[in-house]
Design an enzyme around this catalytic site. Sequence first.
Site, PDB file in Angstrom:
ATOM      1  N   HIS A 172       9.342  27.151  45.428  1.00  0.00           N
ATOM      2  CA  HIS A 172       8.680  25.978  46.166  1.00  0.00           C
ATOM      3  C   HIS A 172       9.898  25.003  46.823  1.00  0.00           C
ATOM      4  O   HIS A 172       9.647  25.035  48.241  1.00  0.00           O
ATOM      5  CB  HIS A 172       7.675  25.073  45.442  1.00  0.00           C
ATOM      6  CG  HIS A 172       7.189  23.818  46.096  1.00  0.00           C
ATOM      7  ND1 HIS A 172       6.352  23.949  46.986  1.00  0.00           N
ATOM      8  CD2 HIS A 172       7.603  22.593  45.991  1.00  0.00           C
ATOM      9  CE1 HIS A 172       6.249  22.823  47.533  1.00  0.00           C
ATOM     10  NE2 HIS A 172       6.801  21.974  46.815  1.00  0.00           N
TER      11      HIS A 172
ATOM     12  N   ASP B   2      21.478  27.680  78.558  1.00  0.00           N
ATOM     13  CA  ASP B   2      21.181  28.364  77.273  1.00  0.00           C
ATOM     14  C   ASP B   2      22.078  27.632  76.270  1.00  0.00           C
ATOM     15  O   ASP B   2      22.781  26.792  76.557  1.00  0.00           O
ATOM     16  CB  ASP B   2      21.369  29.620  77.401  1.00  0.00           C
ATOM     17  CG  ASP B   2      20.841  30.529  76.235  1.00  0.00           C
ATOM     18  OD1 ASP B   2      20.467  29.865  75.233  1.00  0.00           O
ATOM     19  OD2 ASP B   2      20.351  31.616  76.456  1.00  0.00           O
TER      20      ASP B   2
ATOM     21  N   TRP C  52      15.436  24.593  42.334  1.00  0.00           N
ATOM     22  CA  TRP C  52      16.362  24.824  43.558  1.00  0.00           C
ATOM     23  C   TRP C  52      17.761  24.413  43.407  1.00  0.00           C
ATOM     24  O   TRP C  52      18.676  24.780  44.159  1.00  0.00           O
ATOM     25  CB  TRP C  52      15.668  24.072  44.726  1.00  0.00           C
ATOM     26  CG  TRP C  52      16.062  22.858  45.065  1.00  0.00           C
ATOM     27  CD1 TRP C  52      15.663  21.568  44.462  1.00  0.00           C
ATOM     28  CD2 TRP C  52      17.013  22.432  45.969  1.00  0.00           C
ATOM     29  NE1 TRP C  52      16.239  20.332  44.902  1.00  0.00           N
ATOM     30  CE2 TRP C  52      16.895  20.855  45.903  1.00  0.00           C
ATOM     31  CE3 TRP C  52      17.726  22.951  47.091  1.00  0.00           C
ATOM     32  CZ2 TRP C  52      17.763  20.266  46.700  1.00  0.00           C
ATOM     33  CZ3 TRP C  52      18.518  22.032  47.856  1.00  0.00           C
ATOM     34  CH2 TRP C  52      18.515  20.648  47.594  1.00  0.00           C
TER      35      TRP C  52
ATOM     36  N   SER D 107      24.208  31.878  57.951  1.00  0.00           N
ATOM     37  CA  SER D 107      23.528  31.255  59.247  1.00  0.00           C
ATOM     38  C   SER D 107      23.540  30.145  59.662  1.00  0.00           C
ATOM     39  O   SER D 107      23.680  29.648  60.736  1.00  0.00           O
ATOM     40  CB  SER D 107      21.909  31.602  58.836  1.00  0.00           C
ATOM     41  OG  SER D 107      21.043  31.177  59.716  1.00  0.00           O
ATOM     42  N   SER D 108      23.449  29.039  58.601  1.00  0.00           N
ATOM     43  CA  SER D 108      23.809  27.622  58.979  1.00  0.00           C
ATOM     44  C   SER D 108      25.059  27.326  59.664  1.00  0.00           C
ATOM     45  O   SER D 108      25.190  26.477  60.462  1.00  0.00           O
ATOM     46  CB  SER D 108      23.510  26.810  57.691  1.00  0.00           C
ATOM     47  OG  SER D 108      22.211  26.794  57.290  1.00  0.00           O
TER      48      SER D 108
ATOM     49  N   HIS E 240      23.349  16.596  48.831  1.00  0.00           N
ATOM     50  CA  HIS E 240      23.064  15.343  49.270  1.00  0.00           C
ATOM     51  C   HIS E 240      23.242  15.229  50.785  1.00  0.00           C
ATOM     52  O   HIS E 240      22.301  14.934  51.557  1.00  0.00           O
ATOM     53  CB  HIS E 240      23.766  14.324  48.663  1.00  0.00           C
ATOM     54  CG  HIS E 240      22.816  12.873  49.020  1.00  0.00           C
ATOM     55  ND1 HIS E 240      21.845  12.679  48.347  1.00  0.00           N
ATOM     56  CD2 HIS E 240      23.140  12.184  50.011  1.00  0.00           C
ATOM     57  CE1 HIS E 240      21.182  11.537  48.944  1.00  0.00           C
ATOM     58  NE2 HIS E 240      22.064  11.062  50.005  1.00  0.00           N
TER      59      HIS E 240
ATOM     60  N   GLU F 249      22.787  17.635  52.793  1.00  0.00           N
ATOM     61  CA  GLU F 249      21.655  18.380  53.115  1.00  0.00           C
ATOM     62  C   GLU F 249      20.498  17.821  53.483  1.00  0.00           C
ATOM     63  O   GLU F 249      19.558  18.126  54.225  1.00  0.00           O
ATOM     64  CB  GLU F 249      21.362  19.725  52.082  1.00  0.00           C
ATOM     65  CG  GLU F 249      20.190  20.459  52.405  1.00  0.00           C
ATOM     66  CD  GLU F 249      20.032  21.382  53.427  1.00  0.00           C
ATOM     67  OE1 GLU F 249      21.246  21.640  54.026  1.00  0.00           O
ATOM     68  OE2 GLU F 249      19.063  21.722  53.918  1.00  0.00           O
TER      69      GLU F 249
ATOM     70  N   TYR G 270      19.901  14.842  53.986  1.00  0.00           N
ATOM     71  CA  TYR G 270      20.061  14.126  55.392  1.00  0.00           C
ATOM     72  C   TYR G 270      20.015  14.786  56.544  1.00  0.00           C
ATOM     73  O   TYR G 270      19.454  14.577  57.556  1.00  0.00           O
ATOM     74  CB  TYR G 270      21.515  13.200  55.446  1.00  0.00           C
ATOM     75  CG  TYR G 270      21.497  12.077  54.364  1.00  0.00           C
ATOM     76  CD1 TYR G 270      20.129  11.793  53.522  1.00  0.00           C
ATOM     77  CD2 TYR G 270      22.562  11.340  53.924  1.00  0.00           C
ATOM     78  CE1 TYR G 270      19.945  10.671  52.795  1.00  0.00           C
ATOM     79  CE2 TYR G 270      22.429  10.324  53.271  1.00  0.00           C
ATOM     80  CZ  TYR G 270      21.378   9.925  52.513  1.00  0.00           C
ATOM     81  OH  TYR G 270      21.441   8.930  51.522  1.00  0.00           O
TER      82      TYR G 270
ATOM     83  N   SER H 293      12.565   8.749  67.465  1.00  0.00           N
ATOM     84  CA  SER H 293      13.095   7.748  68.788  1.00  0.00           C
ATOM     85  C   SER H 293      12.581   8.316  69.850  1.00  0.00           C
ATOM     86  O   SER H 293      12.311   7.248  70.624  1.00  0.00           O
ATOM     87  CB  SER H 293      14.740   7.739  68.613  1.00  0.00           C
ATOM     88  OG  SER H 293      15.242   7.508  67.401  1.00  0.00           O
TER      89      SER H 293
ATOM     90  N   HIS I 212      25.087  10.136  42.929  1.00  0.00           N
ATOM     91  CA  HIS I 212      23.758   9.682  42.389  1.00  0.00           C
ATOM     92  C   HIS I 212      22.906  10.461  41.899  1.00  0.00           C
ATOM     93  O   HIS I 212      21.859  10.223  41.059  1.00  0.00           O
ATOM     94  CB  HIS I 212      23.304   8.542  43.123  1.00  0.00           C
ATOM     95  CG  HIS I 212      22.906   9.179  44.557  1.00  0.00           C
ATOM     96  ND1 HIS I 212      23.019   8.630  45.703  1.00  0.00           N
ATOM     97  CD2 HIS I 212      21.953  10.290  44.759  1.00  0.00           C
ATOM     98  CE1 HIS I 212      22.496   9.604  46.574  1.00  0.00           C
ATOM     99  NE2 HIS I 212      21.661  10.560  46.039  1.00  0.00           N
ATOM    100  N   HIS I 213      23.192  11.643  42.157  1.00  0.00           N
ATOM    101  CA  HIS I 213      22.353  12.936  41.352  1.00  0.00           C
ATOM    102  C   HIS I 213      22.715  13.057  39.948  1.00  0.00           C
ATOM    103  O   HIS I 213      22.125  13.812  39.459  1.00  0.00           O
ATOM    104  CB  HIS I 213      22.277  14.180  42.258  1.00  0.00           C
ATOM    105  CG  HIS I 213      21.723  13.808  43.622  1.00  0.00           C
ATOM    106  ND1 HIS I 213      20.432  14.106  43.999  1.00  0.00           N
ATOM    107  CD2 HIS I 213      22.259  13.585  44.862  1.00  0.00           C
ATOM    108  CE1 HIS I 213      20.096  13.700  44.991  1.00  0.00           C
ATOM    109  NE2 HIS I 213      21.519  13.441  45.509  1.00  0.00           N
TER     110      HIS I 213
ATOM    111  N   THR J  95      20.031   3.057  57.522  1.00  0.00           N
ATOM    112  CA  THR J  95      18.703   3.255  57.619  1.00  0.00           C
ATOM    113  C   THR J  95      17.861   2.089  58.101  1.00  0.00           C
ATOM    114  O   THR J  95      16.719   2.222  58.850  1.00  0.00           O
ATOM    115  CB  THR J  95      18.054   3.794  56.072  1.00  0.00           C
ATOM    116  OG1 THR J  95      18.946   4.638  55.699  1.00  0.00           O
ATOM    117  CG2 THR J  95      16.928   4.747  56.332  1.00  0.00           C
TER     118      THR J  95
ATOM    119  N   LYS K 279      17.832   1.427  61.565  1.00  0.00           N
ATOM    120  CA  LYS K 279      16.932   2.710  62.509  1.00  0.00           C
ATOM    121  C   LYS K 279      15.647   2.124  62.406  1.00  0.00           C
ATOM    122  O   LYS K 279      14.930   1.839  63.477  1.00  0.00           O
ATOM    123  CB  LYS K 279      17.079   4.015  61.917  1.00  0.00           C
ATOM    124  CG  LYS K 279      18.631   4.549  61.963  1.00  0.00           C
ATOM    125  CD  LYS K 279      18.438   5.964  62.115  1.00  0.00           C
ATOM    126  CE  LYS K 279      18.086   6.581  63.292  1.00  0.00           C
ATOM    127  NZ  LYS K 279      18.888   6.680  64.386  1.00  0.00           N
TER     128      LYS K 279
ATOM    129  N   ARG L 111       9.760  15.828  35.456  1.00  0.00           N
ATOM    130  CA  ARG L 111       9.263  16.727  36.383  1.00  0.00           C
ATOM    131  C   ARG L 111       9.656  18.248  35.779  1.00  0.00           C
ATOM    132  O   ARG L 111      10.519  18.197  34.895  1.00  0.00           O
ATOM    133  CB  ARG L 111       9.989  16.445  37.701  1.00  0.00           C
ATOM    134  CG  ARG L 111      11.621  16.579  37.459  1.00  0.00           C
ATOM    135  CD  ARG L 111      12.299  16.036  38.831  1.00  0.00           C
ATOM    136  NE  ARG L 111      12.518  17.036  39.666  1.00  0.00           N
ATOM    137  CZ  ARG L 111      13.487  17.324  40.449  1.00  0.00           C
ATOM    138  NH1 ARG L 111      14.414  16.465  40.386  1.00  0.00           N
ATOM    139  NH2 ARG L 111      13.520  18.121  41.632  1.00  0.00           N
TER     140      ARG L 111
END
Lengths: 239, 770
Positions: B279, B308, B343, B372-373, B456, B458, B460, B471, B505-506, B531, B534, B653
């Site tokens: 998941h 293009d 994950w 790919s990324s 982290h 990622e 964002y 926006s 922080h993780h 944040t 924004k 969890r």
Amino acid sequence: MGLITPLFDDLWNEYVVWSALVGIFTFGWLYHHSYWYRSEEGESPNIDNLQVGVFPKEYDNLKLEITWIVAPFILIVYLTFISWAPLDNIWSAANAESGYFGDECADGETSNLIFNEDSGMYEADCYNVIEITGYQWYWEFDCLNLEEDICAVSTTQIEGSDRPLLSLKDDTAYFATMTSNDVTHAPWFVSFGIKEDVQPGMITSQWILADDVENFLLLCTEYCGDDHAYMIAGVSVHA
Amino acid sequence: MKRKTLITRSMVALILISVAMVVSPAVNSLPTGVGGTGIQTSGCNCHAAAPTATIDVTLDGLPDQYNSSETYTITVSFEGGPIESGVNSGGFNLWASGGEFTVIDATVQSRATAEVTHTEVGNDYRTWTMEWIAPSHGRNVDFILHVNSVNGDGSNSGDSWNRLDLSVVGSLGVGLDPADPFTVLATLIIISSVLLLITILYGFYRTNPEAFDWEHLAPWITEWLTSTDHKKIGTLYFIQGLFFLGIGGILAMMIRLQLAGPEMGFISQDQYNQFFTLHGTTMIFLAAMPLINGFANWIVPLQIGAPDLALPRINALSFWLQPFAALLIFTGVFSGQGADTGWTGYAPYVVSAGAHSGVTMWVAGQIMLVASSTLTGINFLTTMAVMRAEGMGWMQMPLFTWSILVANLMLFLSIPAFGIGLLQVYLDRTISTAFYDIAAGGDPLLWSHLFWYFGHPEVYVVIVPAFGVISEVLATSARRSIFGYRSMVYAMAGIGIVAFIVYGHHMFTSGMSPSLRFVTMLTTMLVAVPTGIKIFNWLKTMHGGSLVYRTHTLWALGFLVTFTLGGISGMFFPSIAMDTHLHETYFVVAHFHYVLVGGTVFGFFAAIYYWYPKMTGRMLDERLGTLHFLTAFVTYNGIFWPMHRLGVVGMPRRTHTYFITTDDFTNLPEWAADWNLFISVCAFLFFFSNFIMVFNMLISLARGQKAPADPWGGWSFEWMTSSPPPTPSFDWNNLPVLKDANEHIAHEPSVMGIWFNKLMVPEDNEEVNN
């Protein structure tokens, strides 16, 4: 938070209050503007004269923008400041000079753990050392040479299976040195609000501050494989 | 690697039992009876290692087919063994897979609702009687009965036991055993794939109903498979993203079924672990990222006035790595050996012998996604750097394009760390290197550092493009310029920079050095500032505007609500004292779903309603869109809001079940089970509500109103082209030129603008004005 530990109950409450204030402010603003500045039926005035292929007219206000850089910044500095204090306590040094919990208890010495309302910190005369080891998928507690009354390990029936039971004494500070035999685990003393990972090949530690007479479940909170959910133990704090 | 022999758990149990038999041959049996799942599978080995067939076990009083909720009086008895009868000569243990036992005399005690055993008094008997209340569900019930024939003298010599298995057919009749969840999952995946194929064929049919034959289909398919057009590849990404959003949703539904009640058995913990792992991986890498890339492919060249992307063939390669990576990631599921690591795939579990063999494929698939990324990052950064239309400086790029630039820059700088970690794990698992072998000196925290250094940024990467969408949508809907364009850009860039210094922080409870943890506590708090800028800028944009309510406007406003809530709950984690409690609980699950679903997914729903007319030339149905918003928004909050409280009161969890407080031990309060049921119901409603959108998209493709070039009144170049745009999107010889309503900006770049321009290679035709 239902009073889990006085170490961060006040912190939690303060955060909830600030969250509510920020929420009320932001949502009040949002709801007001999305109602007040809605377009009337059939009307579609092009306020800033947007045109395809033309970068729109600048719309900004340096003072306002600086306001909402500075105001949240002050708030987070304040929140950081109040979050700072308990860290000293939860990461206390394990010696009398610079820590809060004295030196390791000599034979017969009592820990006398108290919560000092003035400083907001737990303090104790001395502490007892215990060891916790994680295995796939059970906990092993070791009271070392502590007296039965202060620390005892037995088994008990939880949810139809035999699980380890750690018996601790009320008003006593424990310093747990922890490791794992295989993969990462983390003992969560739910009612004390603390957890710390146990890693193979590494010693981690945490302060277990028993200050309520209660029985609760200890859960594993770092995913460790098949029976992760059932890697539970009982913790019993007696008077 | 220690996986020379694959030892199953039951073999381990048998070995342990044999060892125990040798070490202590004279363990006394407990006179009050024992139980548990270990005894259930391997018998009461304290009496004898293996069952004795000569002991004659009977279980009387059960019908062949039970009536729901009826009470049956049943009798357990046996004959044979070391002595005929007498003190301490017998014992039993009886389990039922359903219903409830009631004790009627002092010889029997209940151990759980569906488990009974003898008491100390009952030890002297060889016949016991009790009542069984049949369950109301009507499915088959299995009974397992163990009896112990004991010699009575306290030693174990000559003791023996035997086992009886019995099945009672339910009122529903035979053949209604619960389905294997893997079969359910595979069936649903196959059904989804078939539906997707039918949809694609229907799409082809719609292009020209006259030419619905193989001769036209083959070149049409070839065109899609080999196209390097940014719009076609964008559509492919988009379809892949929506498809896997559905697959990830199916996995989530299986998880929610399991968690609907405490200690449910819908799926085994082994399956549960695979489902939540897939998941997470599916939703982040195979749903969110392709959706973002889909829109980036479609919209970025259009917005900057480029015909293009700069590197169209690399773009095609980036996409085509994805479906094959997806195939690898899902391979394990079809053999029941899917990745079961979460994950995050924490070492050393990910390289341990206990992890499933599917983990290797899962890692290989992710390595392809890293490739790919990286290629995507190169492509977009290059395109934005060199292919902007004349008149479009960096500070005149539309905010969605800016968000893609920031996201790709972050991804480009962070994903190599992840790639290295994955390669190490892959080598550890295949050729027995020892990067994560702790006994050989591997560092258990290395993976966490590599993973979160990428992980982290990622998250964002996934949320920042949604900022760009909001926006665009809010400004256009309010008929205003975005408030504080420059502070919006700096805020996104700020988030991009801060992303790299907060990942610790993780790992607040990981055993990482306290000084490092403390530093990341300070930096993590800082995220709130950009944040906040924004959010306040978006709100200010509406000020004095004339907000036109369309479906995408609703989603943008919904995004503001849910993303703000997610941001606020995020503020609790950097406070380490609280994080020691909240880490790895449902509070975290609630937080990141508020940000990733309430942020990213809602943002991209807004994008779908906003750009669908541009992409297909057809308008979406506004009534269906509003219905989708209302149902999805309400049920979404019903899923994730209660999770905050559940986490705080003690629900961890990634666990297969949860425990409700009993007389003996405190854990979750009783209402936690009710809320979990509520969450599961909401989850299904949310899942199905999104089909309204899919239905809307399909029906509009066929019967929607024709869309004008600029249906919403936006200003950027994509609204200049026809709907759908031609290929190439702009004429190479007649590229658009951006005008500027604020002439002074173009000629007087700010200090930051000059500095930023110096960093970038100027275009051939661009003057460097400093």
